[in-house]
Each structure stands twice: as structure tokens, then as C-alpha cells.
Design a protein around this motif. Structure first.
Motif: not given
Length: 110
Positions: A59-62, A68-70, A72-79, A87-93
Motif C-alpha cells: 500500500k505504501f507504493i500505491l 506523485i500524481a498530485i 505532477g498535477t500541481i506542477l503541470l497545471w498550466d500545460f 489518472g495514468a500514474v496511480p492506475i499504472g502503479i
């Protein structure tokens, strides 16, 4: 991935951590067909065959994938990549963890 087994005296679940992808690799890592571990709850020695271990996703990896997704969302909000990355990062992990646990649980040692 973590492996779980039940204590024969107190019936509580105990865990072993491993990086082995299947039971054959765990057998090579551990060296014996049976594990002889002390219960973390009652202190009784529990002897289990490797085939009686059950793998569960870590569960720690999940949770780390969700963080990481949160971030990344904050950093890439403007792009404009927000929905894809969120959605892709947590679902992939999550899929990778489920695949590893399924592979471990399907393989059996003689």
C-alpha cells in the motif's frame, strides 16, 4: 509486494517483505521450502510451506504513486496535461502491483 501468513496459535496475520517476483525466486532467496518465523503478536514459532504464503500489494507504493500524481498535477497545471497525468500514474502503479501479486499467487513450488 508483501507476503502474509496466519499464525497457528493466535490466528493473526503476519507479513514478510520480499522483492522476489515469484515463489521460485523466493525459494532461491530464502533457501528452504518452509519458513520458520516468530509471530509478531504472540511470539510463537510458525512453520509454513512457501505455497501457503499469500502475496498482497504494498500500500505504501500505491500511496506513493498517488502522491506523485498530485505533485505532477500541481506542477503541470498550466500545460493542460492534468487529466492524463492525474489518472495514468496511480492506475499504472496499481496495475503493476496487481500483476506482480497475481504472478506470485499463481505460481506454486513442488
Amino acid at each position: 509486494m508483501k507476503l502474509s501468513y496466519y499464525c497457528s496459535s493466535c490466528k493473526k496475520e503476519n507479513y514478510l517483505k520480499t522483492s522476489a517476483p515469484d515463489r521460485y525466486a523466493f525459494l532461491q532467496e530464502y533457501g528452504k521450502n518452509e519458513i520458520n518465523e516468530r509471530c509478531k503478536h504472540c511470539g510463537n514459532h510458525t512453520k509454513r510451506h512457501i505455497n501457503r504464503l499469500h502475496a498482497e500489494p504494498n500500500k505504501f507504493i500505491l500511496i506513493g504513486g498517488a502522491l506523485i500524481a498530485i505533485i505532477g498535477t500541481i506542477l503541470l497545471w498550466d500545460f493542460g496535461f492534468v487529466s492524463t497525468l492525474s489518472g495514468a500514474v496511480p492506475i499504472g502503479i496499481w496495475m503493476d502491483q496487481n500483476k506482480k501479486t497475481s504472478l506470485f499467487n499463481r505460481s506454486m513450488v513442488k
